[in-house]
Design an enzyme around this catalytic site. Structure first.
Site, PDB file in Angstrom:
ATOM      1  N   ASP A  28       0.748  -1.237   0.056  1.00 46.22           N
ATOM      2  CA  ASP A  28      -0.196  -0.055  -0.144  1.00 46.22           C
ATOM      3  C   ASP A  28       0.865   1.410   0.026  1.00 46.22           C
ATOM      4  O   ASP A  28       2.204   1.219   0.313  1.00 46.22           O
ATOM      5  CB  ASP A  28      -0.984   0.012   1.256  1.00 46.22           C
ATOM      6  CG  ASP A  28      -0.262  -0.606   2.493  1.00 46.22           C
ATOM      7  OD1 ASP A  28       0.948  -0.414   2.562  1.00 46.22           O
ATOM      8  OD2 ASP A  28      -1.166  -0.858   3.340  1.00 46.22           O
ATOM      9  N   ASN A  37      -7.455  -2.829  14.342  1.00 46.63           N
ATOM     10  CA  ASN A  37      -8.846  -3.341  13.917  1.00 46.63           C
ATOM     11  C   ASN A  37      -9.173  -4.507  13.061  1.00 46.63           C
ATOM     12  O   ASN A  37      -9.987  -4.746  12.285  1.00 46.63           O
ATOM     13  CB  ASN A  37      -9.584  -2.114  13.516  1.00 46.63           C
ATOM     14  CG  ASN A  37      -8.737  -1.300  12.091  1.00 46.63           C
ATOM     15  OD1 ASN A  37      -7.985  -2.196  11.643  1.00 46.63           O
ATOM     16  ND2 ASN A  37      -9.415  -0.502  11.433  1.00 46.63           N
ATOM     17  N   HIS A  86      -7.535  -4.943  10.163  1.00 47.93           N
ATOM     18  CA  HIS A  86      -7.053  -4.552   8.760  1.00 47.93           C
ATOM     19  C   HIS A  86      -5.622  -5.274   8.254  1.00 47.93           C
ATOM     20  O   HIS A  86      -4.809  -5.637   9.072  1.00 47.93           O
ATOM     21  CB  HIS A  86      -7.085  -3.144   8.672  1.00 47.93           C
ATOM     22  CG  HIS A  86      -5.940  -2.496   8.799  1.00 47.93           C
ATOM     23  ND1 HIS A  86      -5.862  -1.024   9.458  1.00 47.93           N
ATOM     24  CD2 HIS A  86      -4.671  -2.581   8.991  1.00 47.93           C
ATOM     25  CE1 HIS A  86      -4.854  -0.520   9.597  1.00 47.93           C
ATOM     26  NE2 HIS A  86      -3.906  -1.416   9.599  1.00 47.93           N
ATOM     27  N   GLU A  89      -9.601  -2.172   5.339  1.00 46.20           N
ATOM     28  CA  GLU A  89     -10.293  -1.836   6.599  1.00 46.20           C
ATOM     29  C   GLU A  89     -11.375  -2.819   6.927  1.00 46.20           C
ATOM     30  O   GLU A  89     -12.046  -3.409   5.834  1.00 46.20           O
ATOM     31  CB  GLU A  89     -10.930  -0.144   6.632  1.00 46.20           C
ATOM     32  CG  GLU A  89      -9.693   0.608   6.465  1.00 46.20           C
ATOM     33  CD  GLU A  89      -8.867   1.030   7.816  1.00 46.20           C
ATOM     34  OE1 GLU A  89      -8.970  -0.161   8.529  1.00 46.20           O
ATOM     35  OE2 GLU A  89      -8.218   1.742   7.646  1.00 46.20           O
TER      36      GLU A  89
HETATM   37  C1  F6R Z   1       1.531  -1.612   6.057  1.00 44.80           C
HETATM   38  C2  F6R Z   1       0.114  -2.075   6.217  1.00 44.80           C
HETATM   39  C3  F6R Z   1      -0.689  -2.349   7.648  1.00 44.80           C
HETATM   40  C4  F6R Z   1      -0.001  -2.672   8.820  1.00 44.80           C
HETATM   41  C5  F6R Z   1      -0.606  -2.557  10.126  1.00 44.80           C
HETATM   42  C6  F6R Z   1       0.075  -3.047  11.254  1.00 44.80           C
HETATM   43  O1  F6R Z   1       2.094  -1.778   4.626  1.00 44.80           O
HETATM   44  O2  F6R Z   1      -0.370  -2.589   5.396  1.00 44.80           O
HETATM   45  O3  F6R Z   1      -1.565  -3.158   7.450  1.00 44.80           O
HETATM   46  O4  F6R Z   1       0.713  -3.642   8.483  1.00 44.80           O
HETATM   47  O5  F6R Z   1      -1.286  -1.421  10.186  1.00 44.80           O
HETATM   48  O6  F6R Z   1       1.159  -1.768  11.210  1.00 44.80           O
HETATM   49  P1  F6R Z   1       2.341  -1.866  12.589  1.00 44.80           P
HETATM   50  O7  F6R Z   1       3.223  -2.750  12.255  1.00 44.80           O
HETATM   51  O8  F6R Z   1       3.094  -0.647  12.630  1.00 44.80           O
HETATM   52  O9  F6R Z   1       1.511  -2.114  13.802  1.00 44.80           O
END
Ligand code: F6R
Length: 240
Positions: free
Chosen positions: A67, A135, A137, A142
């Site tokens: 992303d 959450n 995701h 989401e």
């Molecule tokens: C990042 C992504 C997100 C993160 C998720 C966890 O490219 O796609 O889904 O993997 O938000 O983030 P952290 O690792 O910072 O807790």
């Protein structure tokens, strides 16, 4: 879903590196899906170390990132391309031509989503690395994103904006939109590693592993993947 419970973040990163390395070694042209965020940083340090100290080469690796924020310039230190260069790509011999990441400043974001999606459709990811949002995701898919989704523009939830504001000076600076690989494309990877550490991930890990497979917890779909491995520390497993 295979669950590997480890003591702490160091052990999580080492376990992830060992799985990553076995995928890399099994192919002359490995294709790896990368994530940003704090979860994979330890893994990326070990990959850099492998190149710098052990002389391992990553020149034949192709990469796809999950992303990118919409509207952040490549030079912004909050953009995901900057994150990947800073934490990994600039420190190893990956060929810049083989790096793929959605372009969040493309003049036509819908067209950019289609371009990325067709690139993914003509490729085959050997290993996708994922973190999980508090959450549930995955990528920026989401809660209530259709499991059938492909690469698309997404409006970030307040929860995700709040969680990601720790990387910005001010919550107002967090972009409101992102481009994300869709759930179908994530599920198409041959192997998936999900990294989870810390108490703030315990509820999401519980919902992913024990809750219903439901679009209300996007990560729950990973239970239907034939080769998904959750590597989680004790805190993240504390509700299991
Ligand atoms: C990042 C992504 C997100 C993160 C998720 C966890 O490219 O796609 O889904 O993997 O938000 O983030 P952290 O690792 O910072 O807790």
């Amino acid at each position: 879903m295979n669950i590997v419970k480890v003591k702490d973040y160091k052990a999580l990163s080492e376990e992830a590196f060992s799985l990553f390395k076995s995928v890399i070694s099994a192919s002359s042209a490995p294709v790896i899906g990368f994530a940003t965020g704090s979860s994979p940083v330890g893994l990326y340090e070990l990959i850099c170390y492998d190149y710098i100290k052990n002389g391992a080469s990553y020149k034949d690796m192709t990469t796809f990132n999950l992303d990118e924020y919409v509207g952040l310039d490549v030079s912004s230190d909050q953009s995901y391309i900057y994150f990947m260069k800073h934490n990994l790509f600039d420190h190893i011999d990956v060929n810049p031509k083989n790096i793929n990441i959605p372009n969040g400043i493309a003049p036509d974001i819908e067209k950019e989503c289609k371009r990325y999606s067709s690139l993914l459709a003509s490729s085959s990811i050997d290993l996708q690395i994922l973190g999980i949002g508090a959450n549930g995701h995955i990528g920026f898919n989401e809660p209530n994103t259709p499991f059938t989704s492909t690469t698309h523009k997404v409006k970030l939830t307040d929860k995700t904006i709040q969680d990601n504001s720790r990387f910005f000076d001010d919550i107002e600076q967090v972009p409101k939109y992102a481009i994300t690989m869709g759930i179908t494309e994530i599920m198409n990877a041959k192997k998936i590693i999900i990294l989870a550490n810390g108490k703030n991930k315990a509820k999401a890990v519980f919902d992913m592993v024990k809750g219903p497979v439901s679009e209300s917890c996007p990560a729950s779909i990973l239970r239907r993947h034939p080769d998904a491995v959750l590597i989680a520390d004790e805190d993240a497993c504390s509700l299991l």
